[in-house]
Structures are given as C-alpha cells and as structure tokens.
Design a protein around this motif. Structure first.
Motif, PDB file in Angstrom:
ATOM      1  N   LEU A  67      77.394 120.322  82.534  1.00 55.43           N
ATOM      2  CA  LEU A  67      76.849 121.512  83.197  1.00 55.43           C
ATOM      3  C   LEU A  67      77.476 122.786  82.634  1.00 55.43           C
ATOM      4  CD1 LEU A  67      75.307 122.995  85.503  1.00 55.43           C
ATOM      5  CD2 LEU A  67      77.285 122.529  86.954  1.00 55.43           C
ATOM      6  N   VAL A  68      78.794 122.792  82.523  1.00 54.32           N
ATOM      7  CA  VAL A  68      79.500 123.970  82.006  1.00 54.32           C
ATOM      8  C   VAL A  68      79.093 124.242  80.555  1.00 54.32           C
ATOM      9  CG1 VAL A  68      81.766 124.893  81.384  1.00 54.32           C
ATOM     10  CG2 VAL A  68      81.449 123.738  83.582  1.00 54.32           C
ATOM     11  N   ALA A  69      79.023 123.188  79.745  1.00 56.47           N
ATOM     12  CA  ALA A  69      78.670 123.365  78.329  1.00 56.47           C
ATOM     13  C   ALA A  69      77.247 123.884  78.169  1.00 56.47           C
ATOM     14  CB  ALA A  69      78.844 122.043  77.581  1.00 56.47           C
ATOM     15  N   VAL A  70      76.319 123.360  78.976  1.00 63.91           N
ATOM     16  CA  VAL A  70      74.925 123.807  78.885  1.00 63.91           C
ATOM     17  C   VAL A  70      74.798 125.270  79.296  1.00 63.91           C
ATOM     18  CG1 VAL A  70      72.618 123.534  79.890  1.00 63.91           C
ATOM     19  CG2 VAL A  70      73.914 121.519  79.153  1.00 63.91           C
ATOM     20  N   GLN A  71      75.476 125.656  80.381  1.00 62.66           N
ATOM     21  CA  GLN A  71      75.379 127.051  80.814  1.00 62.66           C
ATOM     22  C   GLN A  71      76.094 127.971  79.818  1.00 62.66           C
ATOM     23  OE1 GLN A  71      72.960 125.645  83.192  1.00 62.66           O
ATOM     24  NE2 GLN A  71      73.272 127.826  83.462  1.00 62.66           N
ATOM     25  N   LEU A  72      77.146 127.461  79.155  1.00 59.70           N
ATOM     26  CA  LEU A  72      77.784 128.233  78.081  1.00 59.70           C
ATOM     27  C   LEU A  72      76.803 128.435  76.930  1.00 59.70           C
ATOM     28  CD1 LEU A  72      80.203 129.555  76.664  1.00 59.70           C
ATOM     29  CD2 LEU A  72      80.912 127.259  75.932  1.00 59.70           C
ATOM     30  N   PHE A  73      76.050 127.401  76.602  1.00 55.92           N
ATOM     31  CA  PHE A  73      74.997 127.533  75.599  1.00 55.92           C
ATOM     32  C   PHE A  73      74.054 128.673  75.985  1.00 55.92           C
ATOM     33  CE2 PHE A  73      70.535 126.719  74.710  1.00 55.92           C
ATOM     34  CZ  PHE A  73      70.512 126.586  73.330  1.00 55.92           C
ATOM     35  N   GLY A  74      73.693 128.753  77.270  1.00 58.21           N
ATOM     36  CA  GLY A  74      72.800 129.814  77.733  1.00 58.21           C
ATOM     37  C   GLY A  74      73.390 131.198  77.557  1.00 58.21           C
ATOM     38  N   VAL A  75      74.678 131.336  77.835  1.00 60.35           N
ATOM     39  CA  VAL A  75      75.340 132.638  77.659  1.00 60.35           C
ATOM     40  C   VAL A  75      75.349 133.023  76.184  1.00 60.35           C
ATOM     41  CG1 VAL A  75      77.531 133.864  77.858  1.00 60.35           C
ATOM     42  CG2 VAL A  75      76.741 132.419  79.735  1.00 60.35           C
ATOM     43  N   LEU A  76      75.705 132.076  75.323  1.00 63.37           N
ATOM     44  CA  LEU A  76      75.751 132.357  73.882  1.00 63.37           C
ATOM     45  C   LEU A  76      74.361 132.683  73.338  1.00 63.37           C
ATOM     46  CD1 LEU A  76      78.230 129.525  72.856  1.00 63.37           C
ATOM     47  CD2 LEU A  76      78.702 131.989  72.815  1.00 63.37           C
ATOM     48  N   ASP A  77      73.356 131.964  73.827  1.00 66.50           N
ATOM     49  CA  ASP A  77      71.988 132.220  73.387  1.00 66.50           C
ATOM     50  C   ASP A  77      71.536 133.614  73.813  1.00 66.50           C
ATOM     51  OD1 ASP A  77      69.527 131.703  72.216  1.00 66.50           O
ATOM     52  OD2 ASP A  77      68.714 130.749  74.011  1.00 66.50           O
ATOM     53  N   GLN A  78      71.854 133.971  75.045  1.00 66.38           N
ATOM     54  CA  GLN A  78      71.470 135.292  75.549  1.00 66.38           C
ATOM     55  C   GLN A  78      72.158 136.406  74.770  1.00 66.38           C
ATOM     56  OE1 GLN A  78      73.497 137.382  77.832  1.00 66.38           O
ATOM     57  NE2 GLN A  78      71.896 138.895  78.209  1.00 66.38           N
ATOM     58  N   LEU A  79      73.436 136.233  74.473  1.00 64.29           N
ATOM     59  CA  LEU A  79      74.161 137.242  73.700  1.00 64.29           C
ATOM     60  C   LEU A  79      73.616 137.326  72.276  1.00 64.29           C
ATOM     61  CD1 LEU A  79      77.826 136.662  74.900  1.00 64.29           C
ATOM     62  CD2 LEU A  79      76.263 138.510  75.546  1.00 64.29           C
ATOM     63  N   PHE A  80      73.315 136.171  71.680  1.00 62.68           N
ATOM     64  CA  PHE A  80      72.698 136.183  70.349  1.00 62.68           C
ATOM     65  C   PHE A  80      71.386 136.957  70.374  1.00 62.68           C
ATOM     66  CE2 PHE A  80      69.396 134.112  67.705  1.00 62.68           C
ATOM     67  CZ  PHE A  80      69.843 134.542  66.460  1.00 62.68           C
ATOM     68  N   ARG A 133      76.792 146.864  61.653  1.00 59.89           N
ATOM     69  CA  ARG A 133      77.492 145.760  60.991  1.00 59.89           C
ATOM     70  C   ARG A 133      78.238 144.898  62.005  1.00 59.89           C
ATOM     71  NH1 ARG A 133      81.745 146.559  55.918  1.00 59.89           N
ATOM     72  NH2 ARG A 133      82.008 144.337  55.436  1.00 59.89           N
ATOM     73  N   ALA A 134      78.925 145.551  62.948  1.00 56.95           N
ATOM     74  CA  ALA A 134      79.672 144.796  63.970  1.00 56.95           C
ATOM     75  C   ALA A 134      78.726 143.983  64.835  1.00 56.95           C
ATOM     76  CB  ALA A 134      80.484 145.755  64.826  1.00 56.95           C
ATOM     77  N   LEU A 135      77.587 144.575  65.193  1.00 56.46           N
ATOM     78  CA  LEU A 135      76.630 143.872  66.049  1.00 56.46           C
ATOM     79  C   LEU A 135      76.006 142.702  65.306  1.00 56.46           C
ATOM     80  CD1 LEU A 135      75.921 144.470  68.981  1.00 56.46           C
ATOM     81  CD2 LEU A 135      73.784 145.498  68.177  1.00 56.46           C
ATOM     82  N   GLY A 136      75.734 142.894  64.022  1.00 56.56           N
ATOM     83  CA  GLY A 136      75.196 141.795  63.229  1.00 56.56           C
ATOM     84  C   GLY A 136      76.165 140.637  63.128  1.00 56.56           C
ATOM     85  N   ARG A 137      77.433 140.956  62.940  1.00 55.58           N
ATOM     86  CA  ARG A 137      78.451 139.890  62.889  1.00 55.58           C
ATOM     87  C   ARG A 137      78.552 139.168  64.229  1.00 55.58           C
ATOM     88  NH1 ARG A 137      83.510 142.797  59.656  1.00 55.58           N
ATOM     89  NH2 ARG A 137      82.682 142.528  57.537  1.00 55.58           N
ATOM     90  N   ALA A 138      78.490 139.913  65.316  1.00 58.46           N
ATOM     91  CA  ALA A 138      78.556 139.296  66.646  1.00 58.46           C
ATOM     92  C   ALA A 138      77.386 138.345  66.857  1.00 58.46           C
ATOM     93  CB  ALA A 138      78.560 140.385  67.725  1.00 58.46           C
ATOM     94  N   ALA A 139      76.198 138.738  66.398  1.00 52.61           N
ATOM     95  CA  ALA A 139      75.030 137.862  66.526  1.00 52.61           C
ATOM     96  C   ALA A 139      75.250 136.555  65.770  1.00 52.61           C
ATOM     97  CB  ALA A 139      73.783 138.581  66.010  1.00 52.61           C
ATOM     98  N   LEU A 140      75.798 136.646  64.563  1.00 55.67           N
ATOM     99  CA  LEU A 140      76.046 135.443  63.759  1.00 55.67           C
ATOM    100  C   LEU A 140      77.097 134.551  64.404  1.00 55.67           C
ATOM    101  CD1 LEU A 140      75.997 136.952  60.142  1.00 55.67           C
ATOM    102  CD2 LEU A 140      74.235 135.543  61.239  1.00 55.67           C
ATOM    103  N   VAL A 141      78.139 135.166  64.973  1.00 54.96           N
ATOM    104  CA  VAL A 141      79.180 134.387  65.654  1.00 54.96           C
ATOM    105  C   VAL A 141      78.585 133.622  66.833  1.00 54.96           C
ATOM    106  CG1 VAL A 141      81.254 134.561  67.087  1.00 54.96           C
ATOM    107  CG2 VAL A 141      81.114 135.815  64.924  1.00 54.96           C
ATOM    108  N   CYS A 142      77.735 134.298  67.622  1.00 50.59           N
ATOM    109  CA  CYS A 142      77.126 133.635  68.786  1.00 50.59           C
ATOM    110  C   CYS A 142      76.173 132.526  68.346  1.00 50.59           C
ATOM    111  CB  CYS A 142      76.383 134.658  69.634  1.00 50.59           C
ATOM    112  SG  CYS A 142      77.466 135.767  70.543  1.00 50.59           S
ATOM    113  N   ALA A 164      77.540 125.014  67.572  1.00 52.85           N
ATOM    114  CA  ALA A 164      78.723 124.163  67.720  1.00 52.85           C
ATOM    115  C   ALA A 164      78.732 123.479  69.083  1.00 52.85           C
ATOM    116  CB  ALA A 164      79.991 124.995  67.530  1.00 52.85           C
ATOM    117  N   VAL A 165      78.408 124.232  70.132  1.00 59.96           N
ATOM    118  CA  VAL A 165      78.327 123.644  71.472  1.00 59.96           C
ATOM    119  C   VAL A 165      77.275 122.544  71.499  1.00 59.96           C
ATOM    120  CG1 VAL A 165      77.619 124.108  73.856  1.00 59.96           C
ATOM    121  CG2 VAL A 165      79.180 125.678  72.694  1.00 59.96           C
ATOM    122  N   SER A 166      76.142 122.782  70.849  1.00 60.51           N
ATOM    123  CA  SER A 166      75.056 121.801  70.848  1.00 60.51           C
ATOM    124  C   SER A 166      75.437 120.542  70.083  1.00 60.51           C
ATOM    125  CB  SER A 166      73.789 122.427  70.259  1.00 60.51           C
ATOM    126  OG  SER A 166      73.380 123.533  71.034  1.00 60.51           O
TER     127      SER A 166
END
Length: 286
Positions: free
Chosen positions: A31-44, A81-90, A96-98
């Motif tokens: 449950l925690v991992a799936v909802q973390l996936f959702g947070v990362l997806d939303q930020l991406f 540039r910073a925002l683009g890097r953040a998108a790639l990190v997310c 990785a979570v998946s």
C-alpha cells in the motif's frame, strides 16, 4: 499537491478491489509503495508539464489553484534546467519503485504499467505527438487516471489481471474525462491564444461545461453496471456527484478569471472524486 487526490484515490481503489476479490488482507507495505508511486507520478507530471508548457503559462493571466501550472518558471522561482532534472529524477524513482514491487510481489506487469504512465505524459506534452496542443490531451488524462492507475493498484495487491473488473473502469472513464475538461476551463484564453486545442479552447467554456454534465450523466447511468461488477449497488451516495454535476452549469456566468470559474471547476472535481470514493468506501466497509 491539490491534484494528488486524482491519483491517490484510483490507486487505492484498485488495491481495495484486489483484496476484496481475492479474499486476502491488504498488504500495508505494498500500500505504501503504491501510494508512493502515485506521489512520484504526480510530481513527474507537474514538473514535466511545467517544463513543456512554460511558454503557454507565460501567456496565462487566468491561472487558478486547479490550472495554469505551478508558475514557478513563469515567476522565476526555479530554472527550467532544475525542473527538468527533477522530472527525470521522479521518472527514474517511480520506475525503481515499480521494479521493486514487481520483484517482491511477483507482478511483472507493474513495470510496463509504469512505463505506460510515463508514455502518456510524453504523448500529452512532448513532440512528436504533443496531443494537448493537437486535441486529445483530455483523453490521455482519462486513460491514465481511470485506467492505468486502478489496474496498477489492483495488480500490486495480487489481483489476477484476467479478473480485473473493466466495468468499473467503464464507469470511471466518462467522469475523469469530464474532470480533465473542467481543469482546462480557466485556461481557455491563453490556450486559444497559443494554439493549445483543449475542448474549452475549441468550443468555448459554456459548451464545454455542458459536455462535462453529459459525461457525468453517462457515468451515473453506468453506475449500476459498474458498481455491480464489484458486488455493490447504486445508492443514495450517487446524489453527491449528481448535485455537484448540476452545479457545473448552474454556476454561471463563469468566465475565466472570475471567482465563479473556480467554483465551477471545484464542482466538477467533487463530482469525479465522489464517484471514485463511492466504490472505494463501499468495498472498504464490506
């Protein structure tokens, strides 16, 4: 983070459907991992969209809490540039979570589903498709939120893909399309000016509002079939999305930049989130 609910609820719904259909307990770590996936997806999505839409956002004078991007690039609070890097990190983190979930849960389908989530955003905002500017961006949002995310949560919690209740997805598709149209309502002037072919930019805000009502009406008509697929029945709870849907057209005139446009968008969002919450609460309490 206001838009996190769009992702969190469908992911949670898919998980609850899986455990109820399989007759097993909800795995809290999953449950925690799936909802973390959702947070990362939303930020991406937010980071990548802001990067892709920075020129359009600079023309936007009617942005709201629900639309117009985060404004961090427009206001010079972050560099592109910073925002683009953040998108790639997310993007890398959600993959990785998946992969971790796919290995630990024995569910390899999670990896292509994660890649599909990334591909939908790419098709939405980036060449060669860039469908948000060519028409069809709302459809991509609908497929991702109402289709990919519930299936991801379902598979992660051990649901058998062949038993996935597609009738429930059919119920959710129209209202999520309505929600994606609604969040484009405040941006109609800048979208039209920059050639971004959202439905409001093509047909006008009032016609788009009636389209939202029609789509939510279709969801309400499909409710007995969709809810029945997971052992639930349509009840008085459907009055919540019904009343919220009526508010979309009763709140008028609602031109972009007005307070009423925010009420109109909020009503459409409430209708969609209530529709997702009804089977979620029904299954959770069963």
């Amino acid at each position: 983070m206001p838009s996190q609910s769009y992702l969190a609820l469908p992911l949670l719904l898919g998980q609850v459907v899986a455990v109820r259909m399989e007759g097993r307990a909800l795995d809290l770590g999953t449950l925690v991992a799936v909802q973390l996936f959702g947070v990362l997806d939303q930020l991406f999505i937010v980071y990548a969209n802001d990067w892709a839409d920075q020129e359009t956002d600079r023309h936007n004078r009617t942005a709201t809490l629900f639309s117009g991007g985060s404004r961090v690039l427009v206001e010079g609070r972050l560099s592109a540039r910073a925002l683009g890097r953040a998108a790639l990190v997310c993007a890398g983190a959600l993959l990785a979570v998946s992969v971790g979930l796919a290995v630990t849960r024995g569910a390899p389908l999670l990896v292509p589903l994660a890649m599909a989530a990334l591909a939908l955003l790419w098709a939405y905002s980036y060449p060669p498709l860039r469908l948000s500017y060519r028409g069809g961006g709302e459809l991509l949002q609908m497929v991702g939120v109402a289709g990919v995310l519930p299936l991801y949560g379902y598979v992660a919690q051990g649901g058998e893909p062949g038993r996935f209740p597609w009738a429930l997805v059919a119920l959710l598709l129209p209202t999520h399309l309505a929600c994606s149209i609604a969040t484009a309502l405040p941006d109609e002037p800048s979208d039209r000016e920059t050639g971004k072919l959202t439905l409001p930019a093509r047909v006008g805000g009032e016609r788009a509002a009636w389209g939202i009502v029609a789509l939510n009406g279709l969801t309400l008509a499909l409710a007995p079939w969709g809810l029945g697929a997971v052992g639930l029945s349509a009840g008085t709870g459907l009055l919540v999305p019904a009343v919220a849907t009526l508010a979309v057209v009763l709140v008028r005139p609602a031109p972009p930049g007005s307070r009423l446009i925010q009420v109109r968008v909020a009503a459409a969002i409430i209708a969609t989130l209530a529709t997702v919450s009804l089977p979620l609460l029904g299954l959770w309490g069963s």
